[in-house]
Design a protein around this motif. Sequence first.
Motif, PDB file in Angstrom:
ATOM      1  N   THR A  97      44.497  47.049  40.463  1.00 11.40           N
ATOM      2  CA  THR A  97      44.100  46.532  39.158  1.00 11.40           C
ATOM      3  C   THR A  97      45.268  45.769  38.551  1.00 11.40           C
ATOM      4  OG1 THR A  97      42.720  48.471  38.871  1.00 11.40           O
ATOM      5  CG2 THR A  97      43.160  47.166  36.910  1.00 11.40           C
ATOM      6  N   ALA A  98      45.015  44.512  38.228  1.00 11.30           N
ATOM      7  CA  ALA A  98      46.036  43.715  37.556  1.00 11.30           C
ATOM      8  C   ALA A  98      45.779  43.791  36.063  1.00 11.30           C
ATOM      9  CB  ALA A  98      45.992  42.267  38.046  1.00 11.30           C
ATOM     10  N   GLY A  99      46.775  44.245  35.336  1.00 11.59           N
ATOM     11  CA  GLY A  99      46.624  44.385  33.889  1.00 11.59           C
ATOM     12  C   GLY A  99      46.652  43.015  33.215  1.00 11.59           C
ATOM     13  N   ARG A 100      46.465  43.064  31.910  1.00 12.98           N
ATOM     14  CA  ARG A 100      46.440  41.807  31.160  1.00 12.98           C
ATOM     15  C   ARG A 100      47.808  41.139  31.232  1.00 12.98           C
ATOM     16  NH1 ARG A 100      44.285  41.443  24.977  1.00 12.98           N
ATOM     17  NH2 ARG A 100      44.693  39.234  24.649  1.00 12.98           N
ATOM     18  N   GLY A 101      47.818  39.876  31.579  1.00  9.59           N
ATOM     19  CA  GLY A 101      49.085  39.166  31.716  1.00  9.59           C
ATOM     20  C   GLY A 101      49.677  38.812  30.364  1.00  9.59           C
TER      21      GLY A 101
END
Lengths: 309, 575
Positions: free
Chosen positions: A222-226
């Motif tokens: 899961t890539a978090g909010r950039g």
Amino acid sequence: MLRIQTLTLSAEPSLGPAGGLPAGSRGEPPDRTLPSGVVERLRSALPPALRARVQSARELARARAEAEREPLATAWRAFDRLLAGGLPRGRLVELHGGRSSGRFSAVLTALAAATGIGEAAALVDLGDGLDPAAAAAAGVDLARLLWLRPEGVRRALAAAEMLIGGGFPLVVVELGSPPLPGGRGAEPAWLRLARAAQAQGTALLVSSPYRVSGTAAGAVLTAGRGRAAWHGEAGGPRLLQGISCRLALAKRRGSGAEAPGVETDAAFALSASPLAPASPAPPPSPARRGRPVPRIAPERPERLLAAAV
Amino acid sequence: MPFPRIACLAVPLFPLAARLRSEPDLVREAVVVVEGNGNAARVIAATRLARDAGVRPGATLPQARALCPKLVARARDEMCERAAQEALLEVAESFSPRVEDTGDGVVFLDLEGTELHFRSLRRSEEPGTSSEDDGSPGTSTADGSSDTATPAGNRESPGTANESPDTWTGWEGFGPSGTELAMGRALAAAADAAGLPARVGIAGSKLAARIAAHSPESPVVVPAGEEAAFLAPLPLGRLAPEADVATTLERWGVWSIGDFARLPKSQVASRLGAIGRELHAAARGLDARPLIAREPPSTFEEGMSLEWPLVSLEPFLFVGRSALERLCQRLESRGLACARLGLALRLEPDGHQERSISLPAPTRDVKTLLALVRLDLEARPPGAPVAGFTFVAQPDRPREAQLSLYGPAALSPDKLATTVARLFALLGPGRVGSPRPAAGHGPERFALVEYSPPPPPPVHRAPRAGRGLLAVRVLRPPIGLEVITGEPRPGGSAGRAAERTPVEVRAVARGAAAKRPKIQGAVKVAAGPWELEEEWWTEEPVGREYWDVELAGGGLYRIFRDRGSGEWYADGIYD
């Protein structure tokens, strides 16, 4: 190595169950399968330094098969750490994250690593978002990259299955930004895709804005909010430097990788611009609320930024 | 090999054999090939079943149907015969580089120097075995009726209607060379594999080889230097002389080729002229003209005339599949693959249509080719019933790969070509290929080229450390925006820049309102403008002012204002 082979061959007749002459010398066809325990007895008879180097044919075949299943290193530390060395061959890895989370940059990084070592790779680009010039700047060897621009999820999955059947060692399915044309795709289709990847030993990376592959995924990241990093003060001229994001392993199947819940930081810098200043660090990741999660060493994004600019 | 050695590959009942090659389901049926229309159509060739029922060449179709009610009649098909002749030539060319095409299912090939390839077969072969196979048109000549069934127009065997193989007793005296016999058997087997039951004759001259090939036993080898003795007992009609020359020779009392060959050469030439001289040389086993090698064609063709015009796609694909299978089989026998597939359609009543289907990579996969044909016909229907078709394959060498012991494995070229072609069929043109940057500065531009990856490196190498560059997900086409810009401020250029700074954006539907990413919100940070100007020398110049904006709700976008229209667009998402 020659000494070891000689030692093995000379030791075999004396360790056989019948003892005395080897089977072939008595006019009988030689028995090519060793009785169980012979390799262990041979190892025990050898000096400790040589023991580990004596292997049965089955062990050699297993070792070779494991070597062929070595993960495909992405040279992106966040990925390689969370997935124990890179994208596992024969597994479906899903990376999902929102807009500007660095997902597409991660895809290009994986493609650059695979094509950089001479492997062929395919990108199923549902969002039609690839800029060839930017990909080349990111290190992708375009000559080794097959680019597909399907119009719907169903066709994207069918194309990915064909690519896996065609023997591509790395297939990346990039589903683009929401809304996805054609929905998430049927779960049986994802399962079939994962099984095809497993059968062919293909590293399959699915990049999507939300979870799509269901139970078919061998690992989920899961890539978090950039968070954007800007140069310059408010009210004055600003310059985009890059983004940083947090990558978390949400699910994994099999052994070797980190346990689910482990997080690491990742950062991407905008392509070098003559106006870009030298290596300011991106802002620190926001503190997480709630239950503390195990952390591993951050990726040193400032180094990446420095390398980029 | 001191004497020239020539092999003749002849397919008996060639029009029928060619038709059965295109329709192999009819092999076990009573089939006739007819020439002409309606009740005037005459049988020119019949299978054994039809002949057993009493059908003979020359009979009209109603007569034949009266004798055999279940008779299947097919019109003579030039397309089938042309494809079958090409297939026969390709079989011959797989044995010798020098092949002469004489048409009507007869091919000559020069065997000089090729015997070394078949020496190993000599011991394993036993001479004297017939290659007959019941049910095939060629085997129907085993009872001696092949000559009577040969069409009258066949110039290879005129005047042989009354001959019986029993009269050719001279063959018994020739001891066939084991190597040549093996070559003959291999030739017959190769032709049989191509769907054409052919007979083989090997001799030092074309005439002797052709006559040997028409023997019911196959292969027949005439030993070197004994061509004249082989031809001597045969009737003079086998030389196919002109009518007036034949009459003259009859008046002289010359009835056999041997009698004619014994006449003095100079006397024959002085009385019969150049024609007589050539006939005399042929009677002595010498060819008046050498074997004329043909140039291999640049394309491969397969096709047929349809019994009934087809109006729907599925029946056509069913018939076309077998033609494509034959085509791919021929390509495979030459080590080639199809790089471009042409399709010529003959339409009812008198139309003609040609189309070309480009392939992303050379392939021999019938399924893929059929899928591409289906897509093309669905996209552009012919508009009239199809009465005949021809597939034309432009050949190319399939890609080759060198296996590596220590480096990454290369993709299998055949597999890759098939995969790419299937993807091409699935996604359509312009959607599969290797990306390349296009000329110009517009980020939405790109070029696609044929995917042909270079060979992998000989050894494994470690991946380079990633550059960690932020990528832009291009929005194709750009999304139209409504943008609220900043208030004008006094103070020179800074004020003018603030006037153009976006403070809020909202996506609007312009043109085709497809499902596009939703972009909306207040601008948190904006950086720009960066100006892009190109093609100012054309009628449609491009002038853009680019901004990088971060929205308060999340998302980092690249937007621009078109100078010409003043409209705003988003053309990329930093991701």
